[in-house]
Design a protein around this motif. Structure first.
Motif, mmCIF file in Angstrom:
data_model
loop_
_atom_site.group_PDB
_atom_site.id
_atom_site.type_symbol
_atom_site.label_atom_id
_atom_site.label_comp_id
_atom_site.label_asym_id
_atom_site.label_seq_id
_atom_site.Cartn_x
_atom_site.Cartn_y
_atom_site.Cartn_z
ATOM 1 N N GLN A 60 -41.555 31.447 54.027
ATOM 2 C CA GLN A 60 -40.538 32.503 53.967
ATOM 3 C C GLN A 60 -40.742 33.422 52.774
ATOM 4 N N SER A 61 -40.526 34.722 52.983
ATOM 5 C CA SER A 61 -40.440 35.658 51.856
ATOM 6 C C SER A 61 -39.062 35.517 51.232
ATOM 7 N N GLU A 62 -39.004 35.532 49.884
ATOM 8 C CA GLU A 62 -37.796 35.039 49.214
ATOM 9 C C GLU A 62 -37.306 35.970 48.097
ATOM 10 N N VAL A 63 -36.863 37.184 48.261
ATOM 11 C CA VAL A 63 -36.902 37.936 49.504
ATOM 12 C C VAL A 63 -37.847 39.115 49.324
ATOM 13 N N LEU A 64 -38.399 39.589 50.436
ATOM 14 C CA LEU A 64 -39.313 40.728 50.422
ATOM 15 C C LEU A 64 -38.519 42.026 50.224
ATOM 16 N N LEU A 65 -39.015 42.904 49.354
ATOM 17 C CA LEU A 65 -38.345 44.179 49.078
ATOM 18 C C LEU A 65 -38.815 45.204 50.107
ATOM 19 N N ALA A 66 -38.140 45.232 51.225
ATOM 20 C CA ALA A 66 -38.580 46.019 52.379
ATOM 21 C C ALA A 66 -38.747 47.510 52.090
ATOM 22 N N PRO A 67 -37.850 48.168 51.350
ATOM 23 C CA PRO A 67 -37.995 49.622 51.165
ATOM 24 C C PRO A 67 -39.268 50.036 50.432
ATOM 25 N N LEU A 68 -39.984 49.100 49.846
ATOM 26 C CA LEU A 68 -41.239 49.410 49.165
ATOM 27 C C LEU A 68 -42.414 49.475 50.129
ATOM 28 N N ARG A 69 -42.187 49.138 51.411
ATOM 29 C CA ARG A 69 -43.284 48.961 52.346
ATOM 30 C C ARG A 69 -43.139 49.838 53.582
ATOM 31 N N ASP A 70 -44.287 50.129 54.198
ATOM 32 C CA ASP A 70 -44.294 50.866 55.455
ATOM 33 C C ASP A 70 -43.795 49.955 56.570
ATOM 34 N N PRO A 71 -42.829 50.383 57.370
ATOM 35 C CA PRO A 71 -42.237 49.486 58.368
ATOM 36 C C PRO A 71 -43.189 49.079 59.490
ATOM 37 N N VAL A 72 -44.110 49.969 59.870
ATOM 38 C CA VAL A 72 -45.039 49.627 60.946
ATOM 39 C C VAL A 72 -45.993 48.526 60.486
ATOM 40 N N LEU A 73 -46.547 48.692 59.292
ATOM 41 C CA LEU A 73 -47.437 47.664 58.756
ATOM 42 C C LEU A 73 -46.683 46.364 58.506
ATOM 43 N N LEU A 74 -45.450 46.460 58.016
ATOM 44 C CA LEU A 74 -44.662 45.257 57.763
ATOM 45 C C LEU A 74 -44.363 44.525 59.069
ATOM 46 N N ALA A 75 -44.048 45.262 60.123
ATOM 47 C CA ALA A 75 -43.806 44.638 61.423
ATOM 48 C C ALA A 75 -45.059 43.936 61.929
ATOM 49 N N LYS A 76 -46.218 44.575 61.747
ATOM 50 C CA LYS A 76 -47.479 43.984 62.200
ATOM 51 C C LYS A 76 -47.823 42.741 61.378
ATOM 52 N N GLN A 77 -47.660 42.822 60.064
ATOM 53 C CA GLN A 77 -47.908 41.670 59.202
ATOM 54 C C GLN A 77 -46.986 40.504 59.573
ATOM 55 N N SER A 78 -45.720 40.817 59.791
ATOM 56 C CA SER A 78 -44.738 39.775 60.099
ATOM 57 C C SER A 78 -45.042 39.097 61.429
ATOM 58 N N ALA A 79 -45.381 39.893 62.439
ATOM 59 C CA ALA A 79 -45.713 39.315 63.739
ATOM 60 C C ALA A 79 -46.978 38.469 63.657
ATOM 61 N N THR A 80 -47.946 38.924 62.854
ATOM 62 C CA THR A 80 -49.173 38.149 62.675
ATOM 63 C C THR A 80 -48.876 36.806 62.015
ATOM 64 N N LEU A 81 -48.066 36.813 60.966
ATOM 65 C CA LEU A 81 -47.694 35.566 60.311
ATOM 66 C C LEU A 81 -46.899 34.660 61.250
ATOM 67 N N ASP A 82 -46.049 35.259 62.042
ATOM 68 C CA ASP A 82 -45.254 34.491 62.996
ATOM 69 C C ASP A 82 -46.163 33.773 63.996
ATOM 70 N N ARG A 83 -47.170 34.473 64.480
ATOM 71 C CA ARG A 83 -48.112 33.878 65.424
ATOM 72 C C ARG A 83 -49.002 32.837 64.744
ATOM 73 N N LEU A 84 -49.512 33.156 63.557
ATOM 74 C CA LEU A 84 -50.364 32.213 62.826
ATOM 75 C C LEU A 84 -49.647 30.892 62.565
ATOM 76 N N SER A 85 -48.360 30.985 62.268
ATOM 77 C CA SER A 85 -47.587 29.797 61.905
ATOM 78 C C SER A 85 -46.989 29.079 63.107
ATOM 79 N N GLY A 86 -47.165 29.640 64.292
ATOM 80 C CA GLY A 86 -46.544 29.033 65.465
ATOM 81 C C GLY A 86 -45.035 29.161 65.456
ATOM 82 N N GLY A 87 -44.536 30.280 64.905
ATOM 83 C CA GLY A 87 -43.093 30.508 64.864
ATOM 84 C C GLY A 87 -42.420 29.929 63.634
#
Length: 283
Positions: A60-87
């Motif tokens: 878990q990110s504890e907590v990630l500072l979302a406004p510092l990041r591009d939302p498209v890349l963050l969504a892609k990174q998050s989905a990739t981590l979700d898949r890598l970890s099996g949810g």
């Protein structure tokens, strides 16, 4: 009620060892803090490394500072981590408070709350497989769940907590139990008012240091260094740090009495033996 572990600000390679050890149990999740202008590893990269060496524990990110990041890349990174970890991935989000982090990446500090709301809408569309813009295809990979990974929020303002009922799964409260009472109740009420089924996941977080005096001293020094920009806040956080078996047990019990589903134990010393000491203490 389950236990989580938030790692200290130490060398990235050392945090891989923390993840392996925490994965052995009894912790339900391991969290990585986020800063830009600080001597810490980049959060999403660190979580990817932890995912690779664990099998059971949530990361878990504890907590990630979302406004510092591009939302498209963050969504892609998050989905990739979700898949890598099996949810097993949890995206913990906050808007951030320190202006130096925003200045470093050229982001707008004043409009960070509005930006997060826009980011959340964009990320949800991406996770659902919708195109980012007309004429563009979807951005993959798809997360394990079409709604995206488990999504927790930190914060204290009413507007910040309202994002939990609108977008999230639950709330991370980094305050002592006596201050968490009203915040937990507000989150529950907002959840109910929004017509959400069930109840929000409520997570309490406490700063801890358990071990010899050298471990406690290192933790205190690390916490004060982190809050050097706000000495008064640092002093308050230091006073609230639980450093004895009795203090830790009592704080965890108090959160349990409030109905917390989990307590995150935030370590500030690089003494890795704390993982087992805390587990033995709270088994």
């Amino acid at each position: 009620m389950t236990l989580g572990l938030a790692v200290p600000f130490v060398d990235p390679a050392a945090l891989v060892a923390w993840a392996r050890r925490a994965d052995a149990g009894p912790y339900a999740r391991i969290g990585v803090p986020d800063r830009i202008v600080y001597d810490n590893p980049e959060t999403m990269v660190m979580l990817a490394a932890m995912t690779a060496v664990t099998e059971r524990i949530r990361v878990q990110s504890e907590v990630l500072l979302a406004p510092l990041r591009d939302p498209v890349l963050l969504a892609k990174q998050s989905a990739t981590l979700d898949r890598l970890s099996g949810g097993r991935f949890t995206l913990g989000l906050g808007i951030g408070a320190r202006e130096d982090d925003f200045r470093a990446v050229g982001a707008d500090h004043a409009g960070r709350g509005r930006r997060m709301d826009e980011q959340l809408a964009t990320m949800r569309r991406i996770w659902a497989g919708e195109p980012v813009a007309p004429g563009l295809g979807p951005v993959g990979p798809a997360p394990v769940s079409a709604s995206g990974p488990e999504l927790l929020f930190g914060g204290f303002a009413r507007s910040a907590l309202a994002r939990i009922a609108r977008w999230g799964t639950g709330y991370i409260c980094p305050l002592p139990p006596e201050y968490a009472v009203a915040l937990f109740e507000l989150v529950r009420q907002q959840w109910k008012d929004a017509g959400r089924a069930g109840e929000p996941l409520l997570v309490g977080q406490i700063n801890v240091a358990l071990g010899p005096e050298s471990t406690v001293a290192e933790a205190r020094a690390s916490l004060l260094n982190y809050y050097a920009f706000a000495p008064e806040l640092g002093a308050q956080s230091l006073q609230a740090m639980a450093t004895t078996a009795t203090e830790i047990r009592e704080t965890v019990d108090a959160y349990r009495d409030l109905g917390a589903h989990e307590v995150m134990l935030s370590c500030w010393s690089d003494d890795i033996e704390q993982i087992d000491r805390l587990a033995d203490l709270l088994a």
